[in-house]
Design a protein around this motif. Sequence first.
Motif, PDB file in Angstrom:
ATOM      1  N   HIS A 160      -1.211  34.691  34.965  1.00  0.00           N
ATOM      2  CA  HIS A 160      -0.559  35.760  35.728  1.00  0.00           C
ATOM      3  C   HIS A 160      -1.495  36.916  36.041  1.00  0.00           C
TER       4      HIS A 160
ATOM      5  N   GLN B 101       7.894  34.624  30.270  1.00  0.00           N
ATOM      6  CA  GLN B 101       9.055  34.206  31.057  1.00  0.00           C
ATOM      7  C   GLN B 101       8.729  33.084  32.025  1.00  0.00           C
ATOM      8  N   GLU B 102       7.580  33.188  32.687  1.00  0.00           N
ATOM      9  CA  GLU B 102       7.263  32.205  33.722  1.00  0.00           C
ATOM     10  C   GLU B 102       5.950  31.493  33.443  1.00  0.00           C
TER      11      GLU B 102
ATOM     12  N   ILE C 202       5.828  39.156  31.955  1.00  0.00           N
ATOM     13  CA  ILE C 202       6.058  37.949  32.745  1.00  0.00           C
ATOM     14  C   ILE C 202       5.515  36.692  32.047  1.00  0.00           C
TER      15      ILE C 202
END
Lengths: 325, 322
Positions: free
Chosen positions: B319, B302-303, B299
Amino acid sequence: MSDYFLEVKNLTKHFPLNNDLISRLGGKTRTLKAVDDISFFIKPGETLGLVGESGCGKSTTARLITRLIEPSSGSIYLKDDDLLSFLPERMLDVRKTVQLVFQDPYSSLNPRKTIMQILSRPLEVHNLAKGWTAKRRHVLHLLRLVGLGVEHADRYPHEFSGGQRQRIAIARALAVSPQLIIGDEPVSALDVSIQAQILNLFRELQEEFNLTYLFIAHDLSVIRHISDRVAVMYVGKIVETGTVDTIFENPKHPYTHALLMAVPHADPLKPPPRLTLQGELATPVDPPPGCRLYGRCPIATDVCGEVSPELVDRGGEHYVACHNI
Amino acid sequence: MADPVLQIEDLGVRFHLKRGRLTAVERVSLTVNRSETFGLVGESGSGKTVTARAVMRLVPIPPGEIFQGRILFDGENVLDKSEAEMRELRGRKIAMVFQEPMSALNPVFTVGSQISDALRTNLGMSKKEAKERVIELLNLVGIPSPESRYGNYVHEFSGGMRQRVMLAMALSCNPSFLIADEPTTALDVTIQATILELIESMTERFHMSLIFITHNLGVVAHTCDTIGVMYASHLVELGTKNEIFANPLHPYTQGLLNSIPRLDTQAKFLTPIKGLVCNMLEPPQGCKFNPRCEHAMDICSQEVPPLKEVAAGHFVACHLHP
Ligand SMILES: Nc1ncnc2c1ncn2[C@@H]1O[C@H](COP(=O)(O)OP(=O)(O)O)[C@@H](O)[C@H]1O
Ligand SMILES: Nc1ncnc2c1ncn2[C@@H]1O[C@H](COP(=O)(O)OP(=O)(O)O)[C@@H](O)[C@H]1O
Ligand code: SF4
Ligand code: SF4
Ligand SMILES: [Mg+2]
Ligand SMILES: [Mg+2]
């Protein structure tokens, strides 16, 4: 045989200021005592940390040892050899033994040369590799030693970050297989995360090649980290030298003490930094007789204003220059 | 009770350059309360100065652009103000001390006349009043014999004394908010110590709020109440000084603390952060720290992790701490 790899005795560099305005108005030449009668030694395989505030004479000391400038007086011994007696031809040999790494990797690398060309140059000067393939092999080996790769060989200095350029400068110093490396503030311009990488690199290379270091810095935490022994400089003089533990845990000289109190620890539980000296840095231009710290020192007595204190051996490789210790 | 003076909300600043578009500040939100000292730390290029300059509306536009967010000072959005209103705000309420005093002081005018001109313009003082006030200020910041120093030029002052002059200039209009951008970075430690003490006593004495920008975690450890850590245009962690040092949660903050050589013990090797700071013209997707992070997950590339409150007053953008 000397026990020391490098020994400096009564080394002095005075710059006459005969062209500045004040000297001309006053009709006499003033003297800037950049390095004034300093003595120290470095044992083989050890790191001597040289610390002091800007202008105290650290770079001048480095330049004297590499004979980029000539001293006003004093001597420099490399093992048993009197370095100052060497003719220029022999200095080429010394340049192979002693290498200098500067603070500013931006200005010390030629912007128009590729890394391959920059690193081949010392090999050519010292006749260390003949032919293109041998040179290239040697350069790639150097790049690997400092954590860079083949892909970097044909690029130009501006394509690299500050930390990478410092790696290149270190690789260039290593090209001639030196025994002593003088680092003149080699990590001072780097951000801390990169500084840590370069400090580790210096350590790794020292272990691998049994290098001796004269490591100059103004950051005391860097000095504590890298040094075996430390010399503290103040306005052209060495005021105290000793093992790293002695200097940091049991400093005797009022200036060393003041420096350590002034550093902010990266730990809010430690006492905040404060200055225990009065006023500002003394000037190296025509300094008055006596101790350079006189006028700022909290424990000064009358003798301090008249007689310059010598470094006195206090045992255990601890030397202090102060009348009142 | 918290009494917010400055609230930066979701600030974004970018530069339109020939080489491309460079986002210098992205989604930065922070609050500084009355009388609070806020330390903004991060390595060079992380966006500290641009954030500060945005508050002062001193980002050059173009090539700069403040593309999103609000900056509330005493409840009013600085970004909506006219240039005249900004001049008034900068003269009277917010002052800034720069890293390089030479760039902020004019070499061809005496130091005294520069500060007194500012006083006459901003506060409408008479020539005589202004001069008296300047001498008082120079004395306040510890410049010896201020009467005779009034007529000196900047180059006649040492680095430490220049920083004192800068501070006198900043304090001249009784600001309630001071931004000090690396005021001690170019100074030797002994001089740094006196300047830090001086800033601390001035902010206390005049109940000023302070944003102290530095890349030196040692400096913030002793001068600041709250710390914000920036990495590659993002604020990645925010908390009280004690919380940040005792319980750093963002892998970058942890890496930064591990990178500093210690003064009290000697370790053979340090634990650096691997790799290099990203190229700000082509930053990585997702969390900007992901190429260097030991804990990176899928993740992370990606974010972009939002800044979240994980404990009272402790915010982290990672995250690992959803
Ligand atoms: N070529 C020179 N001519 C005159 N003065 C010099 C010269 N080189 C250095 N100095 C002076 O010598 C002193 C020591 O300088 P330096 O060795 O560079 O200090 P450091 O490296 O500790 O900052 C300074 O006052 C500096 O201005
Ligand atoms: N006037 C400008 N024009 C173009 N780019 C800029 C300008 N000012 C800052 N930047 C860029 O913005 C980024 C953040 O810069 P800055 O806020 O100065 O970093 P810091 O103060 O944390 O070292 C950097 O990549 C820098 O190159
Ligand atoms: S010699 Fe005197 S002035 Fe110098 S450091 Fe010692 S006590 Fe202080
Ligand atoms: S979001 Fe992912 S890459 Fe970024 S700091 Fe947290 S764990 Fe590391
Ligand atoms: Mg130097
Ligand atoms: Mg900056």
